[in-house]
Design an enzyme around this catalytic site. Structure first.
Site, PDB file in Angstrom:
ATOM      1  CG  PHE A 142      39.762  49.061  42.281  1.00 25.92           C
ATOM      2  CD1 PHE A 142      39.218  48.004  42.986  1.00 25.92           C
ATOM      3  CD2 PHE A 142      40.047  48.884  40.933  1.00 25.92           C
ATOM      4  CE1 PHE A 142      38.956  46.784  42.354  1.00 25.92           C
ATOM      5  CE2 PHE A 142      39.789  47.669  40.300  1.00 25.92           C
ATOM      6  CZ  PHE A 142      39.231  46.626  41.013  1.00 25.92           C
ATOM      7  CG  ASP A 227      46.017  52.109  38.346  1.00 24.57           C
ATOM      8  OD1 ASP A 227      45.657  52.183  37.153  1.00 24.57           O
ATOM      9  OD2 ASP A 227      45.637  51.215  39.124  1.00 24.57           O
ATOM     10  CE  LYS A 256      38.932  49.006  34.260  1.00 21.74           C
ATOM     11  NZ  LYS A 256      39.372  49.443  35.565  1.00 21.74           N
TER      12      LYS A 256
END
Ligand code: PLP
Length: 404
Positions: A142, A227, A256
């Site tokens: 993802f 990531d 985030k």
């Protein structure tokens, strides 16, 4: 449900695109690990906005930095310098040991920017023939929702009817270093991977995997792009998840929690010439690196370190993991986790994880299912031992119920 709750939910459903299926709670306020709904019910947030609110809801110091900066200057565009960007660069580089920084907004934008940068590096530095660059990614990845990214997803829901997609990506199994060795060609410019696959259900690779990955990338002049948008900034009990593996990525992606949940702030960090290939006019973002984002991110990084949140994540994560493993329930298939990135995988016969999340909501815990049978648990990194124990009690009573 009161009339007001029905109204918010129904109005969202009426006007909004139905690209989410939220749990039936309407939140109105947050503080630390707690959130309150419109009726004043309190919940322990065990999702933290997919780990964006690691510093806790409405952290007072990040809030103060945001308000102070909002009064002074919010957006200049990169057509001019501003007095926050240099400080943000300096502080994020010092914190992570990086040399170059590219500021963006959403996580997906950081991923897209990294893809562009490693391709450019491949052509201009590695000498890959133009248009031939290959990037290797993992199954069940993802990395976000933009067109370039969903094109190399292996989730049918994520991809269906959004094509045609960009070529140049090869998909291998996660946690399989031999598959990486076999997939690398002279045209491979990068391996893009999550240190722990978050959305896939907190999948931790076998020990030694990343040591081999690092060796293969170095030996073949392939950029290792980690990531860390979800795993980074303390979530796993270390600043970066790569530190558990004893390796260093060539390119690291943050997002985030880089803003503590106040504002979309992401960044591409590179330890080598990758970002150095970008020249004026070749990449950009109107909001990327704006003074408000930089001031917020600076405060978000500062409180993470000054308030010992990373060590707390390690400590409370271990307590939470052990507590979950002590729960004797036929519904549980596996408990996984590192730091405060935890997951309870249910037996398929136990019923959908969504039902358990709804039962948890009734007991004052907000958690989110992923992939039908997994409950993900990722509270803010400021959680205390008492709060962990409070959550464990409620999880134990919920997981010993049969909700199939
Ligand atoms: C959330 C996430 C992204 C995408 O971030 P957005 O801000 O939603 O675009 C990318 N990679 C990982 C690992 C993520 O968890």
């Amino acid at each position: 449900m009161s009339a007001s709750v029905i109204d918010f939910v129904a109005t969202e459903a009426r006007f909004g695109a139905h690209n989410y299926e939220p749990i039936g709670v309407v939140l109105a306020r947050g503080e630390g690990v707690w959130v309150w709904d419109t009726e004043g019910n309190r919940y322990l947030d065990c999702l933290s906005a997919y780990s964006a609110v690691s510093q806790g809801h409405c952290h007072p110091k990040i809030l103060a930095a945001m308000v102070e900066q909002a009064h002074r200057l919010t957006l200049t565009s990169r057509a001019f310098h501003n007095d926050q960007l240099a400080l943000f660069y300096e502080e994020v580089a010092a914190l992570t040991g990086s040399h170059k920084v590219l500021p963006m907004n959403s996580g997906a934008e950081a991923v897209e920017s990294a893809i562009k940068s490693v391709r450019k590096w491949g052509y201009e530095v590695k000498g890959v023939p133009d248009g031939q660059a290959e990037i290797i990614v993992c199954a069940n990845n993802f990395h976000g929702r933009t067109l370039g990214i969903v094109g190399f997803s292996t989730d049918p829901e994520t991809r269906a009817h959004f094509g045609p997609f960009a070529p140049g990506f090869k998909i291998i199994p996660f946690g399989d270093a031999a598959a990486l060795r076999d997939a690398i060609t002279p045209n491979t410019v990068a391996f893009l991977v999550e240190p722990i696959q978050g959305e896939a259900g907190v999948i931790i690779p076998p020990p030694g995997y990343f040591t081999e990955v690092r060796e293969l990338c170095t030996a073949n002049n392939v950029m290792l792009v980690l990531d860390e948008i979800q795993t980074g900034l303390g979530r796993t009990g270390k600043l970066l998840a790569e530190q558990h593996e004893g390796i260093e990525a060539d390119v690291t992606l943050l997002g985030k929690a880089l803003s503590g949940g106040f504002y979309p702030v992401s960044a591409v960090l590179s330890n080598n010439e990758v970002l150095g290939t970008l020249r004026p006019g070749q990449h950009g973002s109107t909001f990327g690196g704006n003074p408000l984002a930089c001031a917020v991110a600076r405060a978000a990084m500062r409180v993470l370190v000054e308030e010992g949140m990373i060590d707390n994540a390690a400590r409370q994560g271990a307590r939470f993991l052990n507590g979950l493993k002590d729960i004797r329930a036929n519904t549980i298939r596996e408990i996984r986790g590192r730091g405060l990135m935890l997951a309870v995988e249910l037996h398929p016969e136990a019923g959908r994880a969504r039902r358990y999340c709804e039962a948890l909501q009734a007991k004052g815990i907000l958690a989110k299912d992923t992939h039908e049978h997994t409950i993900r648990i990722a509270p803010p990194l400021v959680i205390t031992s008492d709060q962990v124990d409070w959550a464990l009690e409620r999880l134990a009573t919920t997981l010993t119920q049969d909700l199939s």
